[in-house]
Design a protein around this motif. Structure first.
Motif, PDB file in Angstrom:
ATOM      1  N   GLY A  82       0.778  -1.233   0.000  1.00 29.36           N
ATOM      2  CA  GLY A  82       0.000   0.000   0.000  1.00 29.36           C
ATOM      3  C   GLY A  82       0.810   1.284   0.000  1.00 29.36           C
ATOM      4  N   THR A  83       2.130   1.188  -0.009  1.00 27.62           N
ATOM      5  CA  THR A  83       2.991   2.369  -0.025  1.00 27.62           C
ATOM      6  C   THR A  83       3.772   2.413  -1.329  1.00 27.62           C
ATOM      7  OG1 THR A  83       3.261   2.305   2.378  1.00 27.62           O
ATOM      8  CG2 THR A  83       4.908   3.544   1.142  1.00 27.62           C
ATOM      9  N   LEU A  84       3.642   3.512  -2.059  1.00 27.24           N
ATOM     10  CA  LEU A  84       4.432   3.647  -3.286  1.00 27.24           C
ATOM     11  C   LEU A  84       5.908   3.726  -2.916  1.00 27.24           C
ATOM     12  CD1 LEU A  84       2.391   6.111  -5.522  1.00 27.24           C
ATOM     13  CD2 LEU A  84       2.541   3.627  -5.671  1.00 27.24           C
ATOM     14  N   LEU A 116      -0.693   6.605 -11.751  1.00 28.28           N
ATOM     15  CA  LEU A 116      -0.451   6.988 -10.356  1.00 28.28           C
ATOM     16  C   LEU A 116       1.026   7.321 -10.149  1.00 28.28           C
ATOM     17  CD1 LEU A 116      -1.409   7.356  -7.447  1.00 28.28           C
ATOM     18  CD2 LEU A 116      -1.061   4.883  -7.111  1.00 28.28           C
ATOM     19  N   ALA A 117       1.916   6.542 -10.747  1.00 27.36           N
ATOM     20  CA  ALA A 117       3.356   6.814 -10.636  1.00 27.36           C
ATOM     21  C   ALA A 117       3.681   8.185 -11.229  1.00 27.36           C
ATOM     22  CB  ALA A 117       4.157   5.721 -11.343  1.00 27.36           C
ATOM     23  N   GLU A 118       3.073   8.501 -12.367  1.00 26.18           N
ATOM     24  CA  GLU A 118       3.320   9.797 -13.001  1.00 26.18           C
ATOM     25  C   GLU A 118       2.795  10.949 -12.148  1.00 26.18           C
ATOM     26  OE1 GLU A 118       1.572   9.345 -16.906  1.00 26.18           O
ATOM     27  OE2 GLU A 118       3.455   8.579 -17.736  1.00 26.18           O
ATOM     28  N   ARG A 119       1.574  10.806 -11.644  1.00 26.95           N
ATOM     29  CA  ARG A 119       0.993  11.873 -10.799  1.00 26.95           C
ATOM     30  C   ARG A 119       1.801  12.089  -9.533  1.00 26.95           C
ATOM     31  NH1 ARG A 119      -3.836   9.327 -11.816  1.00 26.95           N
ATOM     32  NH2 ARG A 119      -3.875   8.457  -9.724  1.00 26.95           N
ATOM     33  N   THR A 120       2.231  11.009  -8.922  1.00 24.35           N
ATOM     34  CA  THR A 120       2.931  11.096  -7.639  1.00 24.35           C
ATOM     35  C   THR A 120       4.338  11.661  -7.782  1.00 24.35           C
ATOM     36  OG1 THR A 120       1.641   9.214  -6.851  1.00 24.35           O
ATOM     37  CG2 THR A 120       3.609   9.777  -5.595  1.00 24.35           C
ATOM     38  N   THR A 121       5.050  11.238  -8.829  1.00 24.69           N
ATOM     39  CA  THR A 121       6.434  11.691  -8.992  1.00 24.69           C
ATOM     40  C   THR A 121       6.540  13.029  -9.724  1.00 24.69           C
ATOM     41  OG1 THR A 121       6.734  10.526 -11.112  1.00 24.69           O
ATOM     42  CG2 THR A 121       7.306   9.317  -9.068  1.00 24.69           C
ATOM     43  N   GLY A 122       5.538  13.340 -10.551  1.00 30.98           N
ATOM     44  CA  GLY A 122       5.593  14.556 -11.350  1.00 30.98           C
ATOM     45  C   GLY A 122       6.322  14.370 -12.666  1.00 30.98           C
ATOM     46  N   TYR A 123       6.659  13.147 -12.991  1.00 35.80           N
ATOM     47  CA  TYR A 123       7.377  12.837 -14.228  1.00 35.80           C
ATOM     48  C   TYR A 123       6.538  11.898 -15.097  1.00 35.80           C
ATOM     49  CZ  TYR A 123      11.665  14.479 -11.885  1.00 35.80           C
ATOM     50  OH  TYR A 123      12.618  15.225 -11.242  1.00 35.80           O
ATOM     51  N   VAL A 124       6.875  11.835 -16.401  1.00 34.71           N
ATOM     52  CA  VAL A 124       6.201  10.898 -17.290  1.00 34.71           C
ATOM     53  C   VAL A 124       6.986   9.595 -17.357  1.00 34.71           C
ATOM     54  CG1 VAL A 124       5.114  12.694 -18.707  1.00 34.71           C
ATOM     55  CG2 VAL A 124       7.335  11.769 -19.382  1.00 34.71           C
ATOM     56  N   GLY A 127      10.683   8.828 -18.185  1.00 41.43           N
ATOM     57  CA  GLY A 127      11.441   9.993 -17.767  1.00 41.43           C
ATOM     58  C   GLY A 127      11.370  10.182 -16.267  1.00 41.43           C
ATOM     59  N   ILE A 128      10.911   9.160 -15.550  1.00 37.88           N
ATOM     60  CA  ILE A 128      10.820   9.264 -14.090  1.00 37.88           C
ATOM     61  C   ILE A 128      12.226   9.206 -13.510  1.00 37.88           C
ATOM     62  CG2 ILE A 128      10.019   8.174 -11.945  1.00 37.88           C
ATOM     63  CD1 ILE A 128       7.516   7.282 -13.441  1.00 37.88           C
ATOM     64  N   SER A 129      12.568  10.229 -12.771  1.00 36.46           N
ATOM     65  CA  SER A 129      13.873  10.302 -12.118  1.00 36.46           C
ATOM     66  C   SER A 129      13.696   9.978 -10.643  1.00 36.46           C
ATOM     67  CB  SER A 129      14.446  11.716 -12.260  1.00 36.46           C
ATOM     68  OG  SER A 129      15.680  11.807 -11.566  1.00 36.46           O
ATOM     69  N   PRO A 130      14.695   9.365 -10.025  1.00 27.06           N
ATOM     70  CA  PRO A 130      14.619   9.158  -8.579  1.00 27.06           C
ATOM     71  C   PRO A 130      14.849  10.463  -7.815  1.00 27.06           C
ATOM     72  CG  PRO A 130      16.705   8.327  -9.409  1.00 27.06           C
ATOM     73  CD  PRO A 130      15.900   8.762 -10.608  1.00 27.06           C
ATOM     74  N   LEU A 131      15.274  11.500  -8.529  1.00 31.44           N
ATOM     75  CA  LEU A 131      15.615  12.789  -7.927  1.00 31.44           C
ATOM     76  C   LEU A 131      14.550  13.834  -8.238  1.00 31.44           C
ATOM     77  CD1 LEU A 131      19.203  12.565  -9.300  1.00 31.44           C
ATOM     78  CD2 LEU A 131      18.649  12.447  -6.870  1.00 31.44           C
ATOM     79  N   GLY A 132      14.291  14.726  -7.300  1.00 29.07           N
ATOM     80  CA  GLY A 132      13.407  15.852  -7.546  1.00 29.07           C
ATOM     81  C   GLY A 132      11.950  15.492  -7.764  1.00 29.07           C
ATOM     82  N   GLN A 133      11.514  14.413  -7.172  1.00 25.49           N
ATOM     83  CA  GLN A 133      10.122  13.995  -7.349  1.00 25.49           C
ATOM     84  C   GLN A 133       9.178  14.932  -6.608  1.00 25.49           C
ATOM     85  OE1 GLN A 133       9.863   9.856  -6.248  1.00 25.49           O
ATOM     86  NE2 GLN A 133      11.125   9.210  -7.968  1.00 25.49           N
ATOM     87  N   ARG A 135       6.664  14.216  -4.774  1.00 22.15           N
ATOM     88  CA  ARG A 135       6.500  13.717  -3.407  1.00 22.15           C
ATOM     89  C   ARG A 135       7.604  12.697  -3.142  1.00 22.15           C
ATOM     90  NH1 ARG A 135       1.618  10.136  -2.478  1.00 22.15           N
ATOM     91  NH2 ARG A 135       2.665   8.733  -1.073  1.00 22.15           N
ATOM     92  N   ARG A 136       8.368  12.887  -2.102  1.00 19.43           N
ATOM     93  CA  ARG A 136       9.473  11.976  -1.792  1.00 19.43           C
ATOM     94  C   ARG A 136       8.926  10.627  -1.353  1.00 19.43           C
ATOM     95  NH1 ARG A 136      14.960  13.210   1.373  1.00 19.43           N
ATOM     96  NH2 ARG A 136      15.437  14.077  -0.640  1.00 19.43           N
ATOM     97  N   LEU A 137       9.367   9.605  -2.046  1.00 22.47           N
ATOM     98  CA  LEU A 137       8.920   8.241  -1.767  1.00 22.47           C
ATOM     99  C   LEU A 137      10.078   7.426  -1.209  1.00 22.47           C
ATOM    100  CD1 LEU A 137       6.998   7.592  -5.125  1.00 22.47           C
ATOM    101  CD2 LEU A 137       6.004   8.221  -2.913  1.00 22.47           C
TER     102      LEU A 137
END
Length: 183
Positions: A82-84, A116-124, A127-133, A135-137
């Motif tokens: 239940g936790t991203l 959900l991954a895109e909305r939460t991280t702010g990336y597509v 292009g999802i980066s572990p940096l600068g998301q 929301r910090r996961l």
């Protein structure tokens, strides 16, 4: 024609320079490069022409940059009880979901819904980066990263990667190091 190519190369060098905008086409770079610059971390930006028809974003990056797929890491978002949770693994392999769950003290893991991954991280995706998301996961970095002086991860958009030390990547993301990749 040579003048045009040289101008594009010079513009690309300016965009990729960490001291002059952090590597993005927008002023200030991507959230990932902005985070790296703000933290004072040494990094290098590498751009390549993204091919939307390529079947694998990570393999495309390694091929386009001429780098071993063991040094290029993909960022995946999974749901652990239940936790991203962010998993950063070499593009040469795949993510071991059971190992990821165990690394964060969970029981079960599954890949997160891409939207959900895109909305939460702010990336597509791609292009999802572990940096600068956004929301910090919780983040887990495959421990194979420590075998390299530097690794490459997405800089926050398709066709743009950042190269940095595994220690800096782990430190900036508060990552747990664990064997979560499979060959």
């Amino acid at each position: 024609m040579a003048k045009k190519a040289k101008k594009q190369q010079e513009r690309g060098a300016r965009e990729a320079h960490p001291k002059k905008g952090g590597g993005g086409r927008r002023a200030g770079g991507t959230p990932a490069t902005v985070a790296l610059t703000s933290a004072g971390v040494e990094y290098t930006v590498h751009a390549y022409d993204h091919d939307p028809s390529h079947p694998s974003y990570g393999e495309e990056a390694a091929e386009a940059m001429g780098v071993s797929p063991d040094r290029v890491f993909k960022t995946l978002v999974a749901d652990v009880d239940g936790t991203l949770t962010v998993a950063v693994v070499p593009v040469a392999g795949s993510l071991d979901l059971k190992a990821l769950a165990a690394a964060v003290g969970g029981k079960r893991a599954a890949m997160a819904d891409p939207a959900l991954a895109e909305r939460t991280t702010g990336y597509v995706r791609g292009g999802i980066s572990p940096l600068g998301q956004r929301r910090r996961l919780p983040t887990v970095l495959d421990d194979s990263a420590t075998a390299h002086a530097t690794v490459r991860v997405s800089a926050g958009r398709r066709g743009l990667e950042v190269e940095l030390s595994p220690a800096d990547l782990a430190g900036l993301t508060n990552a747990v190091l664990a064997p979560i990749g499979r060959s």
